[in-house]
Design an enzyme around this catalytic site. Structure first.
Site, PDB file in Angstrom:
ATOM      1  CD  GLU A  71      -4.528  -8.045   2.003  1.00 33.41           C
ATOM      2  OE1 GLU A  71      -5.350  -7.405   2.699  1.00 33.41           O
ATOM      3  OE2 GLU A  71      -3.348  -7.677   1.854  1.00 33.41           O
ATOM      4  CD  GLU A 102      -2.711  -1.336   2.482  1.00 33.69           C
ATOM      5  OE1 GLU A 102      -2.593  -0.461   3.363  1.00 33.69           O
ATOM      6  OE2 GLU A 102      -3.462  -2.323   2.619  1.00 33.69           O
TER       7      GLU A 102
END
Length: 357
Positions: A264, A157
């Site tokens: 995820e 991220e």
């Protein structure tokens, strides 16, 4: 008469379930259904490896990711102290059951202990010192599990959601600039040259963010940085993204010759207006229907792209526990996975399995 109607209803329901079971071998798990397409994984904790949950994991999945145990603040809470116990437990479970293991995550703006960024006097460290600490961390963590973990989420991220900015304004970026990203991949490759190294992020289906990630990885590859794949987190919902946008994302990153993994995955039953949903915490028939449709449509995309995708990992085992419970709305239950709170297969599970049966 009422008893006859009730009996007829039960027989009809059982007949439907029998028909469903006849179509799909219920003794097989998702890993078996998709064995010729891609790996099927799940994020776990040491506790989720026990009892009924553990049995489900062994039956359904062939690759594991530590949900939290390997994040920097948990595995390396103090400068001179590592906490290996939870990760060791998960890695040992994977080995006993012939499962592959993904590492998550080596460098992240969240869940990184404060000591990384400050000296003993509490003053922010400089670039050289921070990169040294990052190298030491990666060398020790990757080195401990060399040969046991086949792939790592190296940087997590790093790209900003704000369309005006390219990189997230984290302490990593403020102190080191974007160089820390390339360095993290370099350090990981040095620690385990055989491991596959991934950049991992969410909202990759947003066209603007997708382009920023694409350009960052393209630049890294042009610089000779050892990056092998991109992880599409797959924190999606009943309302977003569309199958078309997901397809565009997969096609875009495949242009770079990258391995693509869904890292995820979960599908929230709530839409984008999180606080406006009626019946919060209720898995209504409409939400179930929408979720079934989303799971089916996304797996149709995966199957069409199975020469580009090597793994699909779900984030948590069942609806009994999900990180989406109480987030972003407190005291609200979510139902984002293929197994319900009793570890039973949901309708969405059968829809997904039917695609390859």
């Amino acid at each position: 008469m009422k008893r006859r109607l009730a009996l007829f209803f039960v027989l009809t329901l059982n007949g439907f379930q029998l028909c469903q079971a006849q179509q799909i071998d219920s003794s097989l798990g998702l890993k078996d259904h998709f064995k010729n397409r891609f790996l099927i994984g799940v994020s776990v904790t040491p506790n989720s490896l026990k009892g009924e949950s553990g049995a489900l994991i062994i039956r359904e999945f062939n690759t594991l990711t530590a949900e939290n145990a390997m994040k920097p603040s948990l595995i390396h809470p103090e400068k001179d102290r590592y906490f290996w116990t939870d990760t060791d437990t998960i890695v040992a479970f994977a080995k006993r059951n012939n499962m592959k293991m993904r590492g998550h995550t080596l460098c992240w703006h969240r869940q990184t202990a404060e000591w990384f960024f400050k000296d003993d006097a509490g003053t922010q460290v400089g670039k050289e010192e921070l990169l040294k600490r990052l190298k030491d961390h990666i060398t020790n963590v990757v080195g401990r599990y060399k040969g046991s973990i086949y792939a790592w989420d190296v940087v997590n991220e790093a790209i900003d959601d704000n369309e005006k900015n390219d990189f997230r304004s984290s302490l990593w970026y403020e102190i080191c600039g974007e160089e820390y990203i390339a360095k993290a991949f370099q350090y990981a490759h040095e620690a385990d040259p055989k491991a596959k190294l991934f950049y991992n992020d969410y909202n990759t289906e947003n066209p603007v963010k997708r382009e920023k990630i694409f350009l960052m990885i393209k630049k890294l590859k042009e610089q000779g940085v050892p990056i092998h794949g991109v992880g599409l987190q797959g924190h999606w919902s009943n309302k977003w993204p569309s199958s078309e946008e997901l397809t565009r994302t997969i096609e875009k990153f495949s242009l770079l010759g990258l391995d693509i993994q869904i890292t995820e995955m979960d599908i929230s039953v709530y839409g984008s207006k999180e606080n406006m949903d009626e019946n919060p915490g209720v898995f209504t028939a409409e939400r179930e229907k929408d979720q079934v449709e989303k799971y089916r449509s996304f797996f149709e995309v995966f199957l069409k792209s199975n020469n580009k995708i090597s793994s699909v990992t779900f984030w948590n085992v069942s609806d009994k526990h999900s990180w989406l419970d109480n987030f972003p709305v407190k005291n609200r239950k979510n139902f984002p996975l293929l197994f319900d709170a009793a570890f039973s297969r949901k309708k969405a599970y059968w829809e997904v399995a039917k695609l390859v049966n």
